[in-house]
Design an enzyme around this catalytic site. Structure first.
Site: not given
Length: 273
Positions: A154, A167
Site C-alpha cells: 500500500s 495499517y
C-alpha cells in the site's frame, strides 16, 4: 507463433480475499489470462458466487474455504487444492484491509486500543504470511521449485498517511516479508520460485468508502487531498491493478523477484509542488 509470455494457461492460482473489490478484479483477470482460479476466503456464499461469475464468463474458478488467519484451515485448503488440481502455481494475497476502530482520524493515536492495532496487524501481515508459507511450501516441493507469490502492499507503507498507524506498520511488514521470502525461496529452491508485491494507490472499496465518499456521493476532504496529490487526478479502478499482478505471475517477469510495483497514478513520486 509462440504463446505470449504474459499468458497463464494451464496454471492454478489462489487469490485470498478473491471476492473483495480488488481481489475480485485480480481473480477475474487471472482467469481471463487462462489460469484456473481458487477463490479463497471465509465466506462460502461469497466465494462460490464469485467463482460462479467467473465460470459464467467462460473462465475456470472454484471456491476454497479457509480463514487466512487459521494456519490449520489454510493448510487443509492447500491440501484440498493439490488433491483436486495436482499443483499450485500462483498465490495472490489480496485478503486484508483496515480496521475501523484502529483508525485515529478523529482522536489522538494514544487513544487507539492496542488490541485494535493487533487486529489490523494480524489481518494484513499474518493474513499474508500464513498463506505464503503454506502455498509456498507446496511450490517449493515441486521439482526445482516453481511458482509466483504476489503480496499486496500500500502507499501507507511508503508515505505517512494520517490516521492509519496499524495499517501502515502492517503494510511495511508486507514489503519486508516480500523481500525476505524472495531471497530465501530463490536461494533454497532456485529461480523458478518468485515473490513480489504490488502497492496500490487509492481505490474506493467497501472498507474505505465512508472515509472517501459522502452520503451524497461527493468526495470527503480526505479524498480531495488524495486526488490533489495524485498526478493522474483520480482514484484508481480495481481492474487497473490486474495488469501488474498478471505480469508478475507470468513468464514475462521470470527474472523479477523481491520487487514492489506501485499502481498509484503517480502518488508515490509526487512531491505536491
Amino acid at each position: 507463433m509462440s504463446a505470449s509470455p504474459f499468458g497463464l494457461a494451464g496454471r492454478v492460482a489462489v487469490v485470498t480475499g478473491g471476492y473483495g473489490v480488488i481481489g475480485g478484479a485480480i481473480a477475474s483477470g487471472l482467469a481471463r489470462a487462462g489460469a484456473a482460479v481458487a477463490i479463497l476466503g471465509r465466506r462460502r456464499d461469497a466465494a462460490e458466487a464469485k467463482a460462479k461469475g467467473i465460470r459464467d464468463g467462460g473462465g475456470d474458478a472454484f471456491a476454497l474455504i479457509a480463514d487466512v488467519l487459521d494456519e490449520a484451515q489454510v493448510r487443509s485448503a492447500r491440501d484440498e487444492l493439490i488433491e483436486s488440481r495436482g499443483h499450485v502455481d500462483i498465490l495472490v494475497n489480496a485478503a486484508g484491509g483496515n480496521v475501523a476502530r484502529a483508525r485515529s482520524d478523529d482522536r489522538p493515536v494514544f487513544d487507539v486500543p492496542l488490541d485494535a492495532f493487533d487486529e489490523v496487524l494480524r489481518l494484513n501481515l499474518h493474513g499474508s504470511l500464513i498463506p505464503a508459507l503454506a502455498f509456498g511450501e507446496a511450490m517449493g516441493g515441486r521439482g526445482g521449485g516453481s511458482g509466483s507469490i504476489v503480496n499486496i502492499s500500500s502507499m501507507a507503507a511508503r508515505r505517512v498517511l494520517s490516521g492509519v498507524l496499524g495499517y501502515s506498520v502492517a503494510k511495511a511488514g508486507i514489503e519486508s516479508l516480500t523481500s525476505w521470502l524472495a531471497v530465501e525461496l530463490a536461494r533454497r529452491y532456485g529461480d523458478g520460485l518468485r515473490v513480489n508485491a504490488v502497492a496500490p494507490g487509492f481505490f474506493v472499496t467497501e472498507q474505505n468508502r465512508a472515509v472517501l465518499v459522502k452520503a451524497d456521493g461527493s468526495h470527503t476532504e480526505r479524498a480531495r487531498a488524495i486526488i490533489a496529490h495524485t498526478p493522474m487526478g483520480r482514484f484508481g479502478r480495481p481492474e487497473e491493478v490486474v495488469g501488474a499482478v498478471q505480469w508478475l505471475c507470468s513468464d514475462a517477469a521470470s527474472f523479477v523477484t523481491g520487487a514492489v510495483i506501485p499502481v498509484d497514478g503517480g502518488f508515490s513520486v509526487a512531491s505536491g509542488v
